[in-house]
Design an enzyme around this catalytic site. Structure first.
Site, PDB file in Angstrom:
ATOM      1  N   GLU A  67      -4.446  -7.604   6.423  1.00 27.81           N
ATOM      2  CA  GLU A  67      -3.324  -7.365   5.496  1.00 27.81           C
ATOM      3  C   GLU A  67      -3.944  -7.140   4.129  1.00 27.81           C
ATOM      4  O   GLU A  67      -4.402  -8.086   3.494  1.00 27.81           O
ATOM      5  CB  GLU A  67      -2.378  -8.583   5.464  1.00 27.81           C
ATOM      6  CG  GLU A  67      -1.698  -8.888   6.778  1.00 27.81           C
ATOM      7  CD  GLU A  67      -0.646  -7.858   7.172  1.00 27.81           C
ATOM      8  OE1 GLU A  67      -0.264  -7.020   6.325  1.00 27.81           O
ATOM      9  OE2 GLU A  67      -0.218  -7.881   8.331  1.00 27.81           O
ATOM     10  N   CYS A 101       0.907  -8.559  -3.303  1.00 28.82           N
ATOM     11  CA  CYS A 101       0.495  -7.308  -2.671  1.00 28.82           C
ATOM     12  C   CYS A 101       1.635  -6.312  -2.750  1.00 28.82           C
ATOM     13  O   CYS A 101       1.424  -5.109  -2.863  1.00 28.82           O
ATOM     14  CB  CYS A 101       0.082  -7.561  -1.222  1.00 28.82           C
ATOM     15  SG  CYS A 101       1.306  -8.466  -0.289  1.00 28.82           S
TER      16      CYS A 101
END
Ligand code: NAD
Length: 474
Positions: A247, A281
């Site tokens: 990720e 993110c």
């Protein structure tokens, strides 16, 4: 619970020689220390995990996770203080994070109770048989190595650990050396809730000493990594023949069409850009605005940015604390200065004091500027204008990232095009790119990830092997 100070002291007392010091980004003071483990110590942890065979029933796993959720809720204020002390995130952000951690635990508990098998009748075609095929999901044969970033010190850890427990796996987790205390305390809570020690071990140290062991030891079946693209790709190159969930970074756009509710869009822009000090993110990292409404939108954005209070992270009224350290704040400042040199206009912010960096707005930004071509991990709102939906989609897709996105429009024809054509893992209509449930599938494509998802449900699938068996069935 003992006070946070005494918990930190206890952790420091076990840190051994030449520990890794943990500093408060706002005060600059050293607040604690954790062990600088050797590769040999990490090897021991992996081998102890591998030797242990978890046998918790679904009920027992759910009970441990529910108990841990109750502890987290009970100690929410103290845990939020710990996150704030080691990360510089303001109390509003860290309190919100604790709520998310509790959600992850609750979802893990309820998912642990669900049977995850499937049944297929085999008499479906002319050459079928009187049989049935069944599936079940088994824990991995080996150990899961997990590596987490600094930006959500406890919730990133929860998103690895909880699905691992819910599926009866064993995990060795290395938190970011910038925020290891929240991870250690979260591990302590799970053990207090009844989790057998070998099912979760937290290791700390310098990644250059211990990362290779976590990636390449023969006991490791799966590497689950959340962090930046560069390290993610180097892990992919080093980890060899084993499952990998990566990720990685994001560069998410908020797209504002000419029909958007500009008050709503500008509120989403500020919360998407500045919550968690812009260090998500899925933070808004580029704001793409239709030319017809750009001037009105930008005025609202500047007004709302001015109202976003940044400063002392421990003040409950502060909206935004520091970024993770002074180097990160300097990096944001230098990217913004470079954009201004290249022709962007600074409208608000760009002041820095240590690790405190003011929420910043620029317009006249070009999509080729490094500020928006790459991920800038901090509270910056760069406004890029466009003239048509084709242009908006081309700009949005014009970076190597593909994590999430947000679109502000009322028109269904626009929405269907965005959902079809944006090269991302998520499209949120009239919400920030970061909107999600802790349960639901989450993850990116392109440089943001290999397309495997996290979120409790998907992570549980990723952490298991499907076994198929068939039986005669008349
Ligand atoms: P980072 O990549 O610098 O570090 C992440 C982790 O990797 C840390 O634990 C670090 O110690 C470890 N590490 C460092 N060198 C290593 C090496 N050589 N081998 C193995 N591990 C090593 O990331 P960061 O600065 O902590 O976090 C910010 C980044 O994480 C941003 O790019 C952000 O977008 C990304 N992120 C992604 C997601 C997502 O779900 N996609 C979520 C949060 C953060």
């Amino acid at each position: 619970m003992p006070s946070i100070d005494s918990t930190i002291e206890q952790i420091a007392a076990t840190a051994g020689p030449a520990p890794i010091e943990v500093s408060n980004p706002y005060t600059g003071k050293v607040i604690g220390a954790v062990p600088r483990m050797s590769a040999a110590r990490v090897r021991e942890a992996l081998e102890a995990a591998h030797a242990f065979k978890p046998s918790l029933s679904r009920h027992q796993r759910a009970e441990i996770l529910e108990r841990a959720a109750a502890i987290v809720r009970d100690r929410a204020a103290t845990l939020a203080t710990l996150i704030t002390a080691e990360s510089g995130l303001c109390l509003k952000d860290s309190t919100y994070e604790i709520g998310r951690v509790s959600d992850v635990l609750v979802f893990g508990a309820s998912e642990a109770l669900k049977d995850d098998g499937q049944i297929f009748s085999c008499d479906l075609t002319p050459h079928g048989k009187q049989r049935r095929i069944f599936t079940q999901r088994d824990p991995l044969l080996g150990v899961i190595s997990a590596i987490t970033p600094f930006n959500h010190p406890m919730n990133q850890v929860a998103h690895k650990v909880v699905p691992s427990i819910a599926t009866n796996n064993r995990m060795v987790l290395k938190p970011s050396e910038k925020v290891p205390l929240s991870a250690i305390v979260f591990g302590q809570i799970l053990h207090e809730a009844g989790l057998p020690e070998p099912m979760l071990q937290i290791v700390t140290g310098d990644p250059s000493d211990i990362a290779d062991e976590l990636l390449t030891h023969s006991a490791v079946d799966l590497v689950s990594f959340t962090g930046g693209v560069a390290i993610g790709k180097s892990i992919a190159a080093r980890a060899g023949y084993r499952r990998m969930i990566l990720e990685l970074g994001g560069n998410d756009p908020l797209i504002v069409m000419e029909d958007a509710d500009l008050d709503e869009a500008s509120s989403l822009a500020v919360s998407g850009s500045y919550k968690n000090s812009g260090q998500r993110c899925t933070a808004v990292k580029r704001i793409l605005v239709h030319r017809a409404v750009a001037a009105r939108f930008t005025d609202l954005l500047v007004d709302k940015t001015r109202a976003w209070r940044h400063g002392d992270p421990t003040d409950p009224s502060t909206d935004m604390g520091t970024v993770i350290d002074e180097a990160a704040a300097r990096f944001c400042e230098s990217r913004v200065n470079e954009a201004v040199t290249l022709g962007a206009r600074l409208l608000q912010g760009n002041q820095r004091e240590g690790a405190l960096y003011a929420p910043t707005v620029l317009d006249g930004v070009d999509s080729a500027m490094p500020l928006v071509l790459h991920e800038t991990f901090g509270p910056v709102s760069p406004v890029i204008t466009f003239g048509s939906i084709d242009e908006a989609i081309a700009i949005a897709n014009g970076t190597r990232y593909g994590l999430s996105s947000a679109v502000c429009t009322q028109r269904l024809d626009y929405i269907t095009r965005f959902v079809r054509e944006l090269e991302v893992g998520t499209v949120n209509v009239r919400e920030v790119p970061g909107y999600r449930l802790e349960l639901t599938p989450f993850g990116g494509i392109k440089d943001s990830g290999l397309g495997y998802k996290e979120g409790v449900q998907e992570a549980m699938k990723g952490f298991t092997n499907v076994k198929t068996y068939s039986l005669p069935w008349h």
